[in-house]
Design an enzyme around this catalytic site. Structure first.
Site, PDB file in Angstrom:
ATOM      1  N   HIS A 181       0.829  -1.208   0.000  1.00 20.82           N
ATOM      2  CA  HIS A 181       0.000   0.000   0.000  1.00 20.82           C
ATOM      3  C   HIS A 181       0.864   1.259   0.000  1.00 20.82           C
ATOM      4  CE1 HIS A 181      -3.286  -2.729   1.383  1.00 20.82           C
ATOM      5  NE2 HIS A 181      -3.839  -2.078   0.392  1.00 20.82           N
ATOM      6  N   ARG A 288     -10.289   4.726  -2.027  1.00 21.31           N
ATOM      7  CA  ARG A 288      -9.884   3.940  -0.847  1.00 21.31           C
ATOM      8  C   ARG A 288     -10.238   4.743   0.407  1.00 21.31           C
ATOM      9  NH1 ARG A 288      -5.433   2.429  -4.595  1.00 21.31           N
ATOM     10  NH2 ARG A 288      -5.197   0.166  -4.519  1.00 21.31           N
ATOM     11  N   ARG A 324     -15.125   2.685  -1.851  1.00 21.21           N
ATOM     12  CA  ARG A 324     -14.967   1.399  -1.164  1.00 21.21           C
ATOM     13  C   ARG A 324     -15.061   1.637   0.331  1.00 21.21           C
ATOM     14  NH1 ARG A 324      -9.399  -1.770  -1.866  1.00 21.21           N
ATOM     15  NH2 ARG A 324      -8.618  -0.222  -0.406  1.00 21.21           N
ATOM     16  N   GLU A 423     -10.959 -10.028  -4.706  1.00 21.05           N
ATOM     17  CA  GLU A 423      -9.525  -9.915  -4.447  1.00 21.05           C
ATOM     18  C   GLU A 423      -9.013 -11.073  -3.596  1.00 21.05           C
ATOM     19  OE1 GLU A 423      -8.666  -6.264  -2.332  1.00 21.05           O
ATOM     20  OE2 GLU A 423     -10.528  -6.352  -1.221  1.00 21.05           O
ATOM     21  N   ASN A 446      -4.023  -6.750  -6.687  1.00 21.79           N
ATOM     22  CA  ASN A 446      -2.920  -6.683  -5.714  1.00 21.79           C
ATOM     23  C   ASN A 446      -3.098  -7.760  -4.651  1.00 21.79           C
ATOM     24  OD1 ASN A 446      -2.450  -4.367  -7.165  1.00 21.79           O
ATOM     25  ND2 ASN A 446      -3.397  -3.035  -5.655  1.00 21.79           N
ATOM     26  N   ASP A 447      -4.298  -7.799  -4.087  1.00 18.23           N
ATOM     27  CA  ASP A 447      -4.535  -8.832  -3.076  1.00 18.23           C
ATOM     28  C   ASP A 447      -4.778 -10.190  -3.720  1.00 18.23           C
ATOM     29  OD1 ASP A 447      -4.222  -7.758  -0.470  1.00 18.23           O
ATOM     30  OD2 ASP A 447      -5.885  -6.422  -0.931  1.00 18.23           O
ATOM     31  N   ARG A 457       2.424  -9.257   0.092  1.00 19.53           N
ATOM     32  CA  ARG A 457       2.714  -8.106  -0.771  1.00 19.53           C
ATOM     33  C   ARG A 457       3.578  -7.057  -0.075  1.00 19.53           C
ATOM     34  NH1 ARG A 457      -3.274  -5.264  -1.347  1.00 19.53           N
ATOM     35  NH2 ARG A 457      -2.171  -3.423  -2.005  1.00 19.53           N
ATOM     36  N   CYS A 494      -9.339  -2.963 -10.759  1.00 17.95           N
ATOM     37  CA  CYS A 494      -8.789  -1.747 -10.145  1.00 17.95           C
ATOM     38  C   CYS A 494      -7.451  -1.983  -9.460  1.00 17.95           C
ATOM     39  CB  CYS A 494      -9.789  -1.124  -9.172  1.00 17.95           C
ATOM     40  SG  CYS A 494     -10.185  -2.201  -7.794  1.00 17.95           S
TER      41      CYS A 494
HETATM   42  C1  PEP Z   1      -6.254  -4.676  -4.669  1.00 15.03           C
HETATM   43  O1  PEP Z   1      -6.108  -5.453  -3.721  1.00 15.03           O
HETATM   44  O2  PEP Z   1      -5.913  -4.938  -5.850  1.00 15.03           O
HETATM   45  C2  PEP Z   1      -6.848  -3.347  -4.440  1.00 15.03           C
HETATM   46  C3  PEP Z   1      -7.172  -2.551  -5.436  1.00 15.03           C
HETATM   47  O3  PEP Z   1      -7.022  -2.945  -3.150  1.00 15.03           O
HETATM   48  P1  PEP Z   1      -5.819  -2.440  -2.209  1.00 15.03           P
HETATM   49  O4  PEP Z   1      -4.587  -2.319  -3.061  1.00 15.03           O
HETATM   50  O5  PEP Z   1      -6.260  -1.172  -1.618  1.00 15.03           O
HETATM   51  O6  PEP Z   1      -5.717  -3.546  -1.205  1.00 15.03           O
HETATM   52 MG    MG Z   2      -7.051  -5.055  -1.848  1.00 15.73          MG
END
Ligand code: PEP
Ligand code: MG
Length: 537
Positions: A181, A288, A324, A423, A446-447, A457, A494
């Protein structure tokens, strides 16, 4: 000397290294010699003031001038003195205690400017403690008339939020992971960064001039004239490239053969919403909201949240806005929720799990969101969904919130689409069932990458193993798009993969209806889409 790392963004920046003071906490030590401690405090104030005066002459001097004033703040200085005398503690501890108390008071005030001063109080207290502990001053070498590039071991999202683009030109982390993040925040703020540079970058390089090439992932220490000339050329080319992007600001997002692809922006602050709007994003695909909850002493009240959501909707002037709900947990921690310490927080009480444990939190947020819904085209999205049961419970909570608002005669829109993030692999695998319960999907790669590959991550040590193009992930993406479309709902993406230009064609071919990318990437992706030819001739 040249060091290598993983670059965030495509910029090249020049500046002097400044090593961020790692948290310097001192423990409570008692003493009877209060006169000596008062004199030590006096001496530390003088040394710190000298440092700050030097810093105040630099490019961003105003902030340090203001910090120097804090050294004369009666509440702070008298607070430290009183603590030394009455608590019989050493000066270091008295400074730490008083600094933290005052910072807390500032952070709790309404005025955003005074709130922001709380970080300055802590910074000044840190400098005083360094001086009292006999630590060498880092101030004089770090800043002159060239910009600062901050170096740290790693950085939490809350720390990134304290940074200001006006004060620094880049960030270098010895560790760090490009999917974290912190990385996403830096990208969103337009701050070039280099991660995983390694332990060779010791603080003996404090004040050294460097060039950071994020595109190539290289850090040049004390570059010679020849290299600086080369860098200048590269910067000129990059500036030209940025200029060609300008042409895409007003354009629609179309493939070469005329297919329109929805291009939205991710944001986490009002500034980023403005940037998204100015870059011609079709909407906000991911706001976010947890960023409003970080770096403070208590959760924002309903009224404060309402004002922010309303402002976002009004700024986007009737375009789609996906907000979100709170995704706290894992690396995004807040003290005021007093959550138990977890061994594996990324697998613990995070996102919607946490909200369902504390339903008042999500209820308050939903009330604020629905109240704001009459000011634009709001969409609500839940993070970290794993099951149908969670979704059913959330729908009940939504119903309760709407009934409450109706009973109080407060207007809200009854047409707010409600969607979820896909995710977690479990959600992708049951996306056929989930699609029946929601109005849209948005895939968070990402998750999804972290949980599918079982690779943290946040962890820089394993960054080389993380393959965001893994076939398992592509299969989950495909399954989600197909299940969403079978149920007749739109599917967007996203996660950071949406901004990866090597993947744009694949994502569009997979059938994603919308891509949502960091606000600063909108133009680059629009340009990329304009080069795609999707249909056979
Ligand atoms: C993700 O997990 O891809 C996402 C967009 O949410 P974040 O990066 O805020 O966990
Ligand atoms: Mg996420």
């Amino acid at each position: 000397m040249v060091l290598r790392g993983a670059g965030i963004g495509e910029d090249i920046c020049k500046g002097k290294l400044h090593f961020l003071r790692e948290e310097n906490r001192v423990s409570r030590e008692l003493t009877d010699d209060k006169e000596k401690e008062l004199a030590r405090f006096e001496q530390a104030c003088e040394e710190t003031d000298e440092q700050l005066q030097v810093l105040a002459e630099g490019a961003d001097g105003a902030i340090f001038e203001m910090q120097a004033l804090l050294l004369m703040d009666e509440r702070f200085v008298q607070g430290v003195r009183k603590t030394i005398v009455t608590d019989k503690v050493k000066a270091e501890y008295a400074v730490q205690l008083t600094g933290e108390r005052l910072a807390k008071e500032f952070a709790a005030l309404e005025d955003a400017y005074i709130q922001a001063r709380s970080a300055d109080i802590l910074d000044v207290a840190g400098r005083l403690i360094d001086a009292l502990c006999g630590k060498k001053s880092d101030a004089t070498s770090a800043v002159g008339d060239v910009p600062m590039i901050l170096v740290a071991e790693d950085m939490l999202p809350s720390r990134v939020l304290e940074l200001s683009k006006a004060q620094i030109t880049g960030v270098i982390l010895r560790k760090g992971n490009a999917l974290s993040h912190a990385a996403i925040l830096l990208k969103g703020m337009g701050i070039p960064a280099l991660f995983q540079v390694g332990d060779e970058l010791t603080d003996t390089y404090e004040g050294t001039e460097v060039v950071v090439d994020c595109m190539e992932g290289m850090l040049f220490l004390a570059p010679d004239k020849e290299l600086l000339n080369e860098v200048q050329k590269k910067q000129d080319i990059a500036a030209k490239r940025r200029q060609t992007l300008e042409a895409f600001r007003e354009k629609k997002t179309m493939t070469k053969d005329g297919k329109h692809i929805g291009l939205y922006a991710n944001a986490g602050s009002i500034e980023q919403v403005k940037e998204a709007r100015d870059n011609g994003a079709e909407g906000i695909g991911l706001f976010r909201s947890e960023q409003l909850f970080l770096e403070r002493d208590s959760a924002p009240e309903e009224e404060e949240q309402f004002r922010v959501y309303r402002q976002i909707l009004e700024l986007m002037e009737g375009k789609d806005v996906v907000i979100r709900t709170l995704d706290i947990g894992a690396d995004k921690q807040v003290n005021y929720l007093e959550l138990p310490k977890e061994e594996n927080p990324a697998l613990g009480l995070r996102g919607i799990r946490l909200c369902l444990e504390k339903p008042q939190l999500v209820k308050k947020q939903l009330r604020a969101l629905y109240r704001a819904s009459v000011f634009g085209k709001l969409h609500i999205m839940y993070p970290m969904i794993t099951s149908v049961e969670e979704m059913i419970r959330l729908r009940e909570i939504e119903k309760e919130v709407k009934e409450e608002l109706s009973a109080r005669g407060i207007p809200f829109s009854n047409k707010v689409p409600v969607g979820i993030m896909i995710e977690i692999p479990a959600a992708a695998l049951i996306s056929d069932e989930l699609a029946e319960l929601v109005d849209f999907f948005s895939v968070g790669t990402n998750d999804l990458t972290q949980y599918t590959l079982a690779m943290d991550r946040q962890n820089g040590e394993i960054a080389d193993y993380v393959n965001p193009y893994h076939r398992a992930i592509l299969k989950l993406l495909q399954m989600t798009v197909e299940n969403g479309h079978k149920a007749g709902i739109p599917v967007s993406i996203c996660g950071e993969l949406a901004a990866d230009r090597t993947m744009t064609e694949t994502l569009v071919q997979l059938g994603f209806d919308k891509l949502s990318v960091p606000a600063g990437e909108v133009l680059r992706i629009r340009k990329k889409i304009s080069t795609l030819h999707l249909f056979e001739e």
